[in-house]
Structures are given as C-alpha cells and as structure tokens.
Design an enzyme around this catalytic site. Structure first.
Site, PDB file in Angstrom:
ATOM      1  N   GLU A 261     -15.756  -2.328  17.359  1.00 25.54           N
ATOM      2  CA  GLU A 261     -14.477  -2.280  17.015  1.00 25.54           C
ATOM      3  C   GLU A 261     -14.051  -3.482  16.206  1.00 25.54           C
ATOM      4  O   GLU A 261     -14.546  -4.527  16.371  1.00 25.54           O
ATOM      5  CB  GLU A 261     -13.677  -2.724  18.363  1.00 25.54           C
ATOM      6  CG  GLU A 261     -13.920  -1.529  19.366  1.00 25.54           C
ATOM      7  CD  GLU A 261     -13.012  -1.676  20.826  1.00 25.54           C
ATOM      8  OE1 GLU A 261     -12.613  -2.894  20.935  1.00 25.54           O
ATOM      9  OE2 GLU A 261     -12.963  -0.804  21.805  1.00 25.54           O
ATOM     10  N   HIS A 283      -7.619   0.028  20.951  1.00 26.00           N
ATOM     11  CA  HIS A 283      -7.818  -0.799  22.180  1.00 26.00           C
ATOM     12  C   HIS A 283      -6.615  -1.421  22.737  1.00 26.00           C
ATOM     13  O   HIS A 283      -6.615  -2.731  22.700  1.00 26.00           O
ATOM     14  CB  HIS A 283      -8.735  -1.936  21.930  1.00 26.00           C
ATOM     15  CG  HIS A 283      -9.656  -2.225  22.983  1.00 26.00           C
ATOM     16  ND1 HIS A 283     -10.795  -2.837  23.046  1.00 26.00           N
ATOM     17  CD2 HIS A 283      -9.427  -2.541  24.512  1.00 26.00           C
ATOM     18  CE1 HIS A 283     -11.490  -3.173  24.410  1.00 26.00           C
ATOM     19  NE2 HIS A 283     -10.201  -2.863  25.078  1.00 26.00           N
TER      20      HIS A 283
END
Length: 534
Positions: A261, A283
């Site tokens: 990420e 997220h």
C-alpha cells in the site's frame, strides 16, 4: 513536582488531548522528522502515534524514561513490540475503535458490488445515461458467507440480516452456541464458498491465513459470487484473484486493502484497480471521524492507566485482559506482598507459586501473577520493572512461576500467598488479604506465622527466640533513636519457641542501629522493609 511528559507525534483529535487531562505535560513533534522525534523522546514517559511514526529500536533506545507507546489505531507494524517489551515499555493500541467503521465499509462494498454503484456513477459523471448497462442484483434472500466471526464479523452479520440475507460463517474458534446466538449457521470453508453469493473475509493476517483465498477457493465459488476484503492485504492471493476475475470464475471483488500500500506501479494490484467488476477504496476501514476519535480517546485513557502504574486492558504485550472490579483491589496488595517476599528472601528465588484462595478463585486472576512478579523484582533489579518485563525477568533468571487457585479459605474471604523456593534450599511464604468495606491491605502470614497487620510504607520483621524482655529492649532502643512504632504484631507457634515480630514504624531506621539491636536480641532474621508505591 513536574508533570509526566506525553509526546504526541502525529495529529490526533482534540478529544484525545481532553481525555489525557491536565495531569501531563503534553508536547507535540512531527514523528516523520526523525532527528526531532529522537530528541523529543529523551524526556518522554509516553508517546502517542498513528501509522506514520516509526517507533523502532533506535527510537526506544533514545527514550530512557519511556513507559508506554500508544498507537491510536489497530495495526502495530510501525512499533517494535519485541524491543519495547525487553525495555519494559508497554505498547497499547485501540483494537475496537474501528470495528463499526470497518463493518459499515464492508456493507458499503457489498451494496456497491450488488448494485454496481461506482461504475454507474462514473458513467453518469461522464454524461452517459446507460440504465440497462448497470442492472444489479438484490440482496434479499441471498447468502452472505463471513470468514472470521469475530467482533467485526458479528456486526456485519447483524447489519446484513436486516436486508433479509441468510448469513453463514466459517470460524474454527467460534462455538455453535455463539453462532446460534448471532443467527448464523457455521459451515466448513468449502461449504461456505460453495453456498455464498457474497464472501467477506475478516481474519488476522498470519502465515496460516496469508493467501487463504487462492485458486482452489475461488474456483469453489459460484460464478455469480463476489468476494470482499477490508481486513488485511494478502488474505486473498491478488494474482489468483486477478486470474479468476478475468476468467469469469467469480462476478467481482471489493477491496480496501492490498499486499503493498499503495499498490506498486506494474503490480498485480494495479491491474486489479483497472477491472470494471472490482470496487476499490484506499484502506478506509478506520477512516471515519468517529473511529479516529475513539482511537485517540481510547489510547489516551490507556496512557493514563499506564503512567499510574496500572494494568491496561488494551496493552498488546501484557498477558491478561479486562480486569474484573472484584479482582482489581488485589493488584496493589499482591505487588506489596512481592516486595515483602523479596526483602525477606535469604537467597535467590528458584521457583514461585502465586496462590489465590477463596472467592477470587472464581475470577480471572492471571493479573495477580504479573503483579506478584512486579513486586518481587521492583527493589532487586537495576532496570525499571513493569508488568510488561517482569515475566521476562523471571524467565531470564530461570524462575519457574505458577498461578494456583483454590476456592477454600478458612479464616478470610480471600487470601493471596506468594510461596517460593530459594537457592539455599529454604522456602518462604508471605500471605495477605483485603478486609472491610475500605478493602484494607493486611499482612496475615509469614512462613505460617499468623498475623493481621495493615501494610504500611515501613516495617521491621524480626525472628528470635521467645523470652521475656525482648520487646522492652527494641522498644527502648528505637524510642531513644526517635523512631515511633505505629503498630506491632507478635506471632509464635509455641511458648519458648521462635517468635516473629512485625513492627510498623514511621520512618526509616539507620542500618547501624538495626544491626546493633539485632545482635542484642540475637535475632536470626532482622529485616527492614520499605514498600515502594507503584
């Protein structure tokens, strides 16, 4: 006295500062500015971070006064828990702060996939009107499969049942009674995948769960089914998911988390982002104002507990969980019994039993073992002792530690005893209890000599042959030295045998005077005990 310094290394809600209260010197630093962070940590007793600040071995070494690291959130990838534990630093997080937000985001992904909301929005935003191109499916009478029926899974089940959805689940640690209570049918993983129209995964990421949804599991799903992951990146094998989506083996996917990420350029995850039957978010599981505020307030409260020397239910590197109110008063008592024990021990400890007798045995009293170890080591090791590193100190010294419980207690409602074997072959035991509505801490036994004396800051313990005039001797000598005896208990097993005398005194006694009195009354034990408050 100066206030303990609490360092806030990232932006937290005003409610977090309010929850800390006025008892701390709250300072701010940019946790991503490494030199500034290390400098600020030098005086800090606590540091509050989110995800951007790295609290690694270097940072912990730069903080000799540090007692607690607080992560305002769930994940702890940015905290070196092992180093913190070795240093006696408590690590806390806010494990329940985002559960509602994560559950609601999961429901959002399910609805988005069922009704194709993101794609329809993008099309309309481009000026297109293609109603027939975005025909969706109803949730009513569909089957939702939840992998991991923990707190978030249970919240999702409750919310989705309102849509008229049948909920099934796979979780090897959930009993059928608990599932029935939630209105959920437990299945094997294979059965769940075969039956479900929507599959959502809510498992911790471990070596066993990483990639648990791969080629075999995706092939077992219906071609009309959707899979959702808002838990941890990597639970679904991204490469195999991409292949399954392209081959039409499943209908679509909703993803909030990824192995890397943000997803790396040229990675499989980046390819997933471009598929029309994939709904993605960056997220956002904990990204609500409410979750952020809950996280900040939660860790602020934990910091207050930690700096007050209490056990913290959300400490990740301390055994035990929430402490029952009936058990809590015993913590301070047991710590003090541990200090008395270590002061009386004639040689190093080799094993120790923490015995809990009476009504307390019906409760989770694992915290009392930690409290006993903290008390045992508080005044005998050079490093700072906490609930975190006390078990490590015992392990490093080869001390075997047991917690024993017994419902029988003959004379008191509850009795707690620390009983240990010493390296010189002797044994030592110290017992205490709490009495009355004020829960007065009392010492009620040393090596089976029966006493009942409130535990105070200063005590003298003497063991000598029982004979007339002994009390007069030490009473006179202490009086001449200006030492006030505030309380006294004498115990013996038989007349003319050994007598154990425990005095409560108002001030510390000079070591030379103690040795002189010990010699005069020929005491085999003559020990001054000073109780250190937590």
């Amino acid at each position: 006295m100066s206030k303990p310094i609490v360092l806030i290394a990232e932006e937290l809600s005003p409610a977090t500062i309010e929850a800390l209260g006025p008892d701390f010197d709250v300072r701010n630093v940019d946790g991503t500015d490494r030199p500034a962070l290390l400098a600020a940590l030098a005086d800090a007793q606590a540091v509050l971070v989110r995800s951007a600040t790295k609290v690694d071995a270097e940072a912990i070494a730069a903080a000799p006064k540090l007692k607690v690291i607080a992560r305002a959130g769930v994940g702890l990838d940015n905290v070196d828990i092992k180093t913190a534990t070795s240093a006696g630093v408590m690590v806390v997080n806010a494990p329940t702060s985002n559960i509602i937000s994560a559950a609601e985001l999961t429901v959002g992904h399910i609805l988005s996939l069922a009704r194709r909301i993101p794609a329809a929005h993008a099309s309309l935003a481009q000026g297109q009107w293609k109603r027939s191109a975005y025909t969706g499916t109803e949730l009513y009478e569909k089957t939702l499969g939840i992998i991991g029926l923990g707190r978030i899974g249970a919240l999702i089940a409750a919310r989705m049942q309102a849509f008229g959805v049948k909920v099934v689940a796979y979780d090897p640690y959930v009993t059928s009674a608990r599932a029935q209570q939630l209105g959920v049918q437990l299945l094997t993983l294979d059965e769940l995948l075969a039956e479900s129209d929507f599959v959502t995964i809510h498992m911790p990421k471990t070596p066993e769960t990483t990639g648990m949804i791969g080629t075999e599991q995706l092939k077992a799903m219906k071609p009309t089914a959707f899979v959702i992951n808002v838990a941890r990146g990597g639970l679904i094998d991204e490469g195999q998911l991409l292949e399954a989506l392209r081959a039409g083996e499943i209908a679509g996917a909703g993803l909030d988390v990824f192995t890397n990420e943000p997803p790396l350029e040229g990675s499989v995850a980046r390819e997933l982002l471009s598929l029309p039957n994939v709904v993605v978010t960056p997220h956002l599981g904990a990204s609500t104002d409410e979750a952020q505020e809950k996280a900040g307030v939660s860790v602020a409260r934990s910091v207050r507990l930690a700096l007050d020397g209490e056990l913290v239910p959300d400490a990740v590197n301390v055994a035990g969980g929430i402490i029952d109110p009936y058990v809590r008063p015993g913590i301070a008592l047991v710590e003090k019994l541990g200090q008395i024990f270590s002061a009386l021990a004639s040689s190093p400890l080799t094993s120790v039993d923490v015995e809990v007798h009476g009504e307390l045995s019906e409760y989770d009293v694992s915290v009392l073992k930690l409290a006993a170890l903290k008390g045992l080591f508080t005044n005998i090791v050079s490093e700072s002792v906490s609930y975190v590193n006390a078990p490590l100190l015992a392990e490093q010294r080869g001390i075997n530690v047991r917690l024993l419980t017994d419902a029988d207690s003959a004379e008191y409602r509850n009795v707690i005893t620390i009983r240990g074997a010493l390296s010189d072959g002797t044994q030592l035991s110290v017992s205490g209890t709490l009495t009355g509505p004020k829960q007065v801490e009392k010492l009620i036994g040393i090596n089976d000599y029966a006493l009942e004396l409130p535990i105070e800051k200063q005590h003298i313990v003497m063991l000598y042959t029982d004979r007339p005039g002994i009390v007069a001797i030490y009473g006179q000598r202490f009086g001449d030295a200006g030492v006030n005896i505030a309380g006294m208990q004498i115990a013996r097993r038989e007349a003319g045998g050994e007598a154990l005398s425990v005095l409560t005194v108002d001030s510390r006694i000079d070591d030379a005077l103690l040795e002189s009195v010990r010699s005069e009354i020929d005491a085999s034990v003559f020990q001054q005990i000073e109780i250190t408050e937590a």
